[in-house]
Design a protein around this motif. Structure first.
Motif, mmCIF file in Angstrom:
data_model
loop_
_atom_site.group_PDB
_atom_site.id
_atom_site.type_symbol
_atom_site.label_atom_id
_atom_site.label_comp_id
_atom_site.label_asym_id
_atom_site.label_seq_id
_atom_site.Cartn_x
_atom_site.Cartn_y
_atom_site.Cartn_z
ATOM 1 N N GLY A 46 -3.613 7.528 -12.711
ATOM 2 C CA GLY A 46 -2.812 6.414 -12.228
ATOM 3 C C GLY A 46 -3.354 5.084 -12.693
ATOM 4 O O GLY A 46 -2.758 4.052 -12.431
ATOM 5 N N GLY A 47 -4.518 5.119 -13.333
ATOM 6 C CA GLY A 47 -5.077 3.905 -13.917
ATOM 7 C C GLY A 47 -5.516 2.884 -12.891
ATOM 8 O O GLY A 47 -6.025 3.203 -11.828
ATOM 9 N N GLN A 48 -5.290 1.620 -13.206
ATOM 10 C CA GLN A 48 -5.769 0.514 -12.386
ATOM 11 C C GLN A 48 -5.159 0.541 -10.986
ATOM 12 O O GLN A 48 -5.808 0.207 -10.015
ATOM 13 C CB GLN A 48 -5.432 -0.807 -13.087
ATOM 14 N N ASN A 49 -3.907 0.962 -10.863
ATOM 15 C CA ASN A 49 -3.253 0.993 -9.555
ATOM 16 C C ASN A 49 -4.003 1.919 -8.593
ATOM 17 O O ASN A 49 -4.268 1.565 -7.458
ATOM 18 C CB ASN A 49 -1.799 1.451 -9.709
ATOM 19 N N VAL A 50 -4.373 3.102 -9.076
ATOM 20 C CA VAL A 50 -5.083 4.065 -8.235
ATOM 21 C C VAL A 50 -6.487 3.575 -7.935
ATOM 22 O O VAL A 50 -6.985 3.731 -6.826
ATOM 23 C CB VAL A 50 -5.116 5.457 -8.941
ATOM 24 N N ASN A 51 -7.144 2.944 -8.909
ATOM 25 C CA ASN A 51 -8.526 2.516 -8.733
ATOM 26 C C ASN A 51 -8.676 1.320 -7.798
ATOM 27 O O ASN A 51 -9.725 1.133 -7.198
ATOM 28 C CB ASN A 51 -9.146 2.177 -10.100
ATOM 29 N N LYS A 52 -7.665 0.487 -7.674
ATOM 30 C CA LYS A 52 -7.787 -0.742 -6.882
ATOM 31 C C LYS A 52 -7.048 -0.710 -5.549
ATOM 32 O O LYS A 52 -7.498 -1.315 -4.590
ATOM 33 C CB LYS A 52 -7.248 -1.940 -7.690
ATOM 34 N N VAL A 53 -5.900 -0.020 -5.486
ATOM 35 C CA VAL A 53 -5.030 -0.111 -4.317
ATOM 36 C C VAL A 53 -5.223 1.108 -3.419
ATOM 37 O O VAL A 53 -5.247 2.238 -3.899
ATOM 38 C CB VAL A 53 -3.547 -0.201 -4.760
ATOM 39 N N SER A 54 -5.352 0.879 -2.112
ATOM 40 C CA SER A 54 -5.475 1.972 -1.143
ATOM 41 C C SER A 54 -4.086 2.386 -0.684
ATOM 42 O O SER A 54 -3.627 2.006 0.393
ATOM 43 C CB SER A 54 -6.319 1.527 0.056
ATOM 44 N N SER A 55 -3.419 3.176 -1.511
ATOM 45 C CA SER A 55 -2.033 3.535 -1.208
ATOM 46 C C SER A 55 -1.903 4.915 -0.572
ATOM 47 O O SER A 55 -0.864 5.238 -0.011
ATOM 48 C CB SER A 55 -1.174 3.467 -2.468
ATOM 49 N N ALA A 56 -2.943 5.735 -0.646
ATOM 50 C CA ALA A 56 -2.877 7.054 -0.020
ATOM 51 C C ALA A 56 -3.106 6.914 1.481
ATOM 52 O O ALA A 56 -3.745 5.968 1.942
ATOM 53 C CB ALA A 56 -3.920 7.985 -0.627
ATOM 54 N N VAL A 57 -2.564 7.851 2.252
ATOM 55 C CA VAL A 57 -2.674 7.801 3.710
ATOM 56 C C VAL A 57 -3.335 9.080 4.203
ATOM 57 O O VAL A 57 -2.985 10.182 3.784
ATOM 58 C CB VAL A 57 -1.279 7.639 4.355
ATOM 59 N N HIS A 58 -4.316 8.893 5.087
ATOM 60 C CA HIS A 58 -5.038 9.994 5.704
ATOM 61 C C HIS A 58 -4.621 10.041 7.163
ATOM 62 O O HIS A 58 -4.891 9.109 7.915
ATOM 63 C CB HIS A 58 -6.548 9.710 5.555
ATOM 64 N N LEU A 59 -3.941 11.114 7.585
ATOM 65 C CA LEU A 59 -3.435 11.239 8.954
ATOM 66 C C LEU A 59 -4.304 12.229 9.718
ATOM 67 O O LEU A 59 -4.614 13.319 9.223
ATOM 68 C CB LEU A 59 -1.987 11.742 8.910
ATOM 69 N N ARG A 60 -4.712 11.832 10.926
ATOM 70 C CA ARG A 60 -5.477 12.718 11.806
ATOM 71 C C ARG A 60 -4.741 12.805 13.141
ATOM 72 O O ARG A 60 -4.338 11.794 13.704
ATOM 73 C CB ARG A 60 -6.896 12.197 12.023
ATOM 74 N N PHE A 61 -4.578 14.034 13.640
ATOM 75 C CA PHE A 61 -3.864 14.266 14.889
ATOM 76 C C PHE A 61 -4.652 15.273 15.715
ATOM 77 O O PHE A 61 -4.805 16.435 15.315
ATOM 78 C CB PHE A 61 -2.449 14.785 14.588
#
Length: 137
Positions: free
Chosen positions: A26-41
């Motif tokens: 994903g290049g620079q977008n993946v390396n800089k932006v925290s776009s993934a979400v970690h869900l805990r339930f």
């Protein structure tokens, strides 16, 4: 408020969402932006009915830890909002999957006709194979 069914709803404060950096290309977008979400339930501490809790904890799913915490990581989309919606929908789908009660199978015996057809087919096949043997004059 996450809607599971007509009668079951999950308050937002029972689901813990955190933004993390996605893995993979994903290049620079993946390396800089925290776009993934970690869900805990936490299943034990949730307001779900006991039926849902028991079935979720009995489920052999790698997304549910030994302590009874469901962990879902969503990183398919480029934006955090889409990944958040995807994670919540996957959690709802996981909870809905345990609500379905499978109908118990009643074992039955094969019918007389099906037994006869099976034996007839076996004898035909045996005759075909016997015909492949050595020819004697």
């Amino acid at each position: 408020m996450l809607e599971i069914s007509n009668t079951v709803r999950l308050p937002d404060d029972e689901v813990e969402l955190s933004a993390i950096r996605a893995q993979g290309a994903g290049g620079q977008n993946v390396n800089k932006v925290s776009s993934a979400v970690h869900l805990r339930f936490d299943i034990h501490a949730s307001s779900l009915p006991a039926f849902y809790k028991e079935r979720l904890l009995a489920l052999h799913d790698r997304r549910i830890s030994g302590e009874g915490v469901a962990v879902i990581k969503a990183q398919q989309y480029r934006t955090q909002e889409q990944n958040r919606a995807d994670a919540l929908e996957r959690l709802a789908e996981l909870i809905r999957s345990v609500a379905k009660v499978e109908k118990a199978r009643r074992p039955t015996q094969p019918t007389y006709g099906s037994k006869q057809r099976r034996l007839e087919g076996k004898s035909k096949r045996g005759a075909v194979k016997a015909g492949r043997g050595r020819v004697e004059y």
